[in-house]
Write a protein that holds these residues in place. Structure first.
Motif, PDB file in Angstrom:
ATOM      1  N   ASP A 272      -2.979  -7.010   7.015  1.00 54.87           N
ATOM      2  CA  ASP A 272      -3.470  -5.926   7.660  1.00 54.87           C
ATOM      3  C   ASP A 272      -3.796  -4.884   6.501  1.00 54.87           C
TER       4      ASP A 272
ATOM      5  N   LYS B 110      -1.586 -17.392   8.527  1.00 54.43           N
ATOM      6  CA  LYS B 110      -2.598 -16.298   8.137  1.00 54.43           C
ATOM      7  C   LYS B 110      -3.367 -16.932   6.785  1.00 54.43           C
TER       8      LYS B 110
ATOM      9  N   SER C 296     -14.259 -13.741   8.515  1.00 53.48           N
ATOM     10  CA  SER C 296     -14.440 -12.525   9.168  1.00 53.48           C
ATOM     11  C   SER C 296     -14.352 -12.756  10.799  1.00 53.48           C
ATOM     12  N   GLU C 297     -14.861 -13.998  11.053  1.00 51.30           N
ATOM     13  CA  GLU C 297     -14.672 -14.447  12.652  1.00 51.30           C
ATOM     14  C   GLU C 297     -13.685 -14.229  13.162  1.00 51.30           C
ATOM     15  N   GLU C 298     -12.618 -14.372  12.403  1.00 46.80           N
ATOM     16  CA  GLU C 298     -11.083 -14.423  12.834  1.00 46.80           C
ATOM     17  C   GLU C 298     -10.582 -13.316  12.805  1.00 46.80           C
ATOM     18  N   LEU C 299     -10.956 -11.993  12.337  1.00 43.86           N
ATOM     19  CA  LEU C 299     -10.370 -10.711  11.941  1.00 43.86           C
ATOM     20  C   LEU C 299     -10.275  -9.679  13.236  1.00 43.86           C
ATOM     21  N   ASN C 300      -9.414  -9.151  13.358  1.00 41.31           N
ATOM     22  CA  ASN C 300      -9.601  -7.891  14.254  1.00 41.31           C
ATOM     23  C   ASN C 300      -9.914  -6.682  13.514  1.00 41.31           C
ATOM     24  N   GLU C 301      -9.771  -5.569  13.924  1.00 39.96           N
ATOM     25  CA  GLU C 301     -10.566  -4.165  13.281  1.00 39.96           C
ATOM     26  C   GLU C 301      -9.388  -3.874  12.296  1.00 39.96           C
ATOM     27  N   THR C 302      -8.325  -3.992  12.345  1.00 37.24           N
ATOM     28  CA  THR C 302      -7.155  -3.644  11.540  1.00 37.24           C
ATOM     29  C   THR C 302      -6.977  -4.755  10.323  1.00 37.24           C
ATOM     30  N   ASP C 303      -7.430  -6.004  10.091  1.00 43.49           N
ATOM     31  CA  ASP C 303      -7.297  -7.073   9.253  1.00 43.49           C
ATOM     32  C   ASP C 303      -8.331  -6.996   8.264  1.00 43.49           C
TER      33      ASP C 303
END
Length: 119
Positions: free
Chosen positions: A112, A86, A46-53
């Motif tokens: 996404d 990814k 989760s540290e690698e994710l942006n809001e849409t991922d």
């Protein structure tokens, strides 16, 4: 350098092999041990994710090595061992009182959310 993350779980009666139908004894079920492992890796990625991922599990190779009684505390450690685009790979170990009860290799993909749900 790859990251490591540890998470603690307490075995509930609803998580036993007897309760979920994966066995006939009241010990931590393999499906729930796997859920603990995936959940720990999910938190780490989760540290690698942006809001849409989000991330989804795509592979797990697990060994359930020892039984664990209800109310025992399980410590799960996920260590990222590889990243290819990814796709992330983790080595995960589960312990009770410092005794190894399970180990796994797990892969997760970053996707996404919106595109994934369209499928």
């Amino acid at each position: 350098m790859f990251n490591t993350y540890e998470k603690i779980f307490t075995v509930k009666e609803s998580e036993t092999a007897e309760a979920v139908g994966s066995g006939s004894v009241p010990v931590l079920s393999t499906p729930h041990m796997i859920a603990y492992m995936e959940n720990t890796a999910m938190d780490l990625i989760s540290e690698e994710l942006n809001e849409t991922d989000t991330s989804v599990g795509v592979l797990i190779n697990v060994n359930h090595l020892a039984p664990t009684a209800v109310n025992k505390v399980v410590s799960v450690e996920a260590k990222q061992t590889d990243k290819s685009g990814k796709e992330y790979t983790y080595e995960i170990k589960a312990y009770v009182d410092e005794k190894l009860i399970g180990k796994a290799t797990h892969k997760r993909m970053i996707v996404d959310k919106e595109e994934f749900m369209k499928k």
